[in-house]
Design a protein around this motif. Structure first.
Motif, mmCIF file in Angstrom:
data_model
loop_
_atom_site.group_PDB
_atom_site.id
_atom_site.type_symbol
_atom_site.label_atom_id
_atom_site.label_comp_id
_atom_site.label_asym_id
_atom_site.label_seq_id
_atom_site.Cartn_x
_atom_site.Cartn_y
_atom_site.Cartn_z
ATOM 1 N N PRO A 26 0.828 -1.207 0.000
ATOM 2 C CA PRO A 26 0.000 0.000 0.000
ATOM 3 C C PRO A 26 0.865 1.261 0.000
ATOM 4 O O PRO A 26 1.990 1.260 0.494
ATOM 5 N N PRO A 27 0.340 2.349 -0.565
ATOM 6 C CA PRO A 27 1.101 3.606 -0.563
ATOM 7 C C PRO A 27 1.178 4.215 0.832
ATOM 8 O O PRO A 27 0.309 3.990 1.667
ATOM 9 N N LEU A 28 2.228 4.997 1.049
ATOM 10 C CA LEU A 28 2.418 5.651 2.340
ATOM 11 C C LEU A 28 2.051 7.127 2.312
ATOM 12 O O LEU A 28 2.007 7.757 3.354
ATOM 13 N N SER A 29 1.800 7.678 1.135
ATOM 14 C CA SER A 29 1.537 9.107 1.004
ATOM 15 C C SER A 29 0.212 9.336 0.299
ATOM 16 O O SER A 29 -0.167 8.574 -0.580
ATOM 17 N N ASP A 30 -0.482 10.407 0.689
ATOM 18 C CA ASP A 30 -1.720 10.797 0.022
ATOM 19 C C ASP A 30 -1.515 12.008 -0.879
ATOM 20 O O ASP A 30 -2.475 12.583 -1.367
#
Length: 106
Positions: free
Chosen positions: A38-42
């Motif tokens: 999953p990504p760590l940044s929005d």
């Protein structure tokens, strides 16, 4: 004459889309999303260059935006893993739907 060309163009587009989906770690009905980190940044990304791994030298475990990721410009890697990759080359960080995601193989 136009009808066969249109059909072949549609077949080409559908084939390319399916090939991209399989090669980029999209769900194939057998739990393909479970292996994608999953990504760590929005933060919003506009191109693949806006995304990076959360660690240098291919040792990253998740994709993130370059503004939230490490500065790997001065890090010397031993060459075991592709630089900028995730999970030693199994995934690469890409910009998909304006968010940093991981495109993975297998």
């Amino acid at each position: 004459m136009r009808r066969p060309r249109r059909v072949s163009l549609v077949a080409l587009v559908v084939g390319a889309a399916l090939g991209w989906a399989v090669g980029c770690g999209l769900d194939d009905g057998e739990g393909g999303f479970e292996d994608v980190p999953p990504p760590l940044s929005d933060r919003i990304c506009y191109s693949d260059e806006d995304c990076t791994a959360n660690l240098c030298c291919g040792l990253g475990t998740n994709p993130t935006h370059v503004e939230d990721g490490p500065d790997c410009s001065t890090v010397r890697c031993d060459g075991d893993c592709p630089p900028g990759s995730i999970d030693c080359g199994r995934c690469i960080p890409v910009c998909r739907d304006s968010r940093c995601e991981a495109a993975c193989t297998g």
